[in-house]
Scaffold this motif. Structure first.
Motif, PDB file in Angstrom:
ATOM      1  N   ASN A   1      33.500  41.510  63.216  1.00  0.00           N
ATOM      2  CA  ASN A   1      34.512  41.885  64.198  1.00  0.00           C
ATOM      3  C   ASN A   1      34.199  41.264  65.560  1.00  0.00           C
ATOM      4  OD1 ASN A   1      36.897  43.862  64.707  1.00  0.00           O
ATOM      5  ND2 ASN A   1      35.464  44.308  66.371  1.00  0.00           N
TER       6      ASN A   1
ATOM      7  N   LEU B   1      37.140  47.594  62.024  1.00  0.00           N
ATOM      8  CA  LEU B   1      37.762  46.428  62.628  1.00  0.00           C
ATOM      9  C   LEU B   1      38.733  46.834  63.732  1.00  0.00           C
ATOM     10  CD1 LEU B   1      38.646  44.479  59.364  1.00  0.00           C
ATOM     11  CD2 LEU B   1      36.600  44.210  60.791  1.00  0.00           C
TER      12      LEU B   1
ATOM     13  N   TYR C   1      43.255  43.121  64.181  1.00  0.00           N
ATOM     14  CA  TYR C   1      42.849  42.231  63.090  1.00  0.00           C
ATOM     15  C   TYR C   1      43.309  42.714  61.734  1.00  0.00           C
ATOM     16  CZ  TYR C   1      39.844  40.141  66.625  1.00  0.00           C
ATOM     17  OH  TYR C   1      39.377  39.534  67.770  1.00  0.00           O
TER      18      TYR C   1
END
Length: 238
Positions: free
Chosen positions: A181, A233, A237
């Motif tokens: 991430n 995340l 995303y």
């Protein structure tokens, strides 16, 4: 007429980029990933030889199904090995207004690859492992090469999806996903992260080829694990 070697063609893929896509699997790969689902693509001389016109004719039969968001994804094996051929293929597809996506390990970056990137609309980059040691141990590849490739994608502002196969006890740690991430946040080109659950359905291929499958006894991660890791995340995303 330029020719290339392909392993197979999937007519209506829905997990290799946006929309409905025709997926071309190129032949040949320098990596030896422990979780590889296509060991039959490793051999550079395998598959079938085809020319651009014939491959385009086969692809264009499926064009009516692409809709607004679909297109063509070239995968492998490792398509960057045949970068010149894929570049010419993408040029022809773009002349028909077809969206082009490249599914790659990102371990090769040379002038031919850079020319290919100039006609690539989207890159699905397999960011396999979080450290250099893990990359070499599990894929015979180098994280530094992948980082150089990602840097180039960012320089060119090519939309990029980072992908990682989640393998129990290897890539399923929270620390590993958090690091992925953070990597995404460092590059403006990254639009999405896909965490893909490992499957061992390819074991039969290894048996047929007489190759030991390193993960034959590893099960798929459970639904709860995947949900927990995806929750780590950033929302943008997903």
């Amino acid at each position: 007429m330029m020719k290339g070697r392909i392993h197979s063609l999937q007519s209506l893929g829905t997990v290799d980029g946006p929309g409905v896509r025709c997926v071309v699997f190129m032949q040949g790969c320098p990596l030896r990933c422990i979780c590889c689902h296509n060991p039959d693509t490793w051999d550079y001389s395998g598959g079938e030889e085809t020319d651009l016109d014939e491959l385009c004719r086969r692809i264009l039969r499926f064009r009516p199904y692409f809709g607004k968001n679909g297109g063509v994804t070239v995968s492998g094996g490792e398509p960057l090995i045949q970068a010149k051929f894929v570049k010419e293929l993408f040029c022809k597809l773009k002349s028909y207004g077809i969206h082009t996506a490249l599914d790659t390990s990102g371990t090769i970056l040379n002038d031919d690859v850079k020319a290919l990137l100039d006609v690539t609309d989207l890159v699905l980059l397999d960011h396999k492992y979080p450290t250099e040691d893990e990359y070499f141990k599990n894929a015979r590849a180098h994280l530094s090469d992948v980082e150089a490739f990602l840097f180039e994608l960012n320089r060119l502002s090519i939309p990029t999806w980072l992908r990682r196969v989640i393998i129990p006890d290897i890539t399923d740690s929270e620390a590993s996903v958090r690091l992925l991430n953070e990597t995404a946040k460092a590059y403006k080109c990254v639009e999405k992260i896909e965490l893909l659950p490992f499957r061992n359905l390819c074991k039969e291929k290894y048996d047929t080829l007489g190759i030991p499958f390193p993960l034959a006894d590893v099960n798929s991660p459970d639904k709860e694990t995947m949900e927990k890791l995806n929750a780590l995340l950033d929302e943008k995303y997903h």
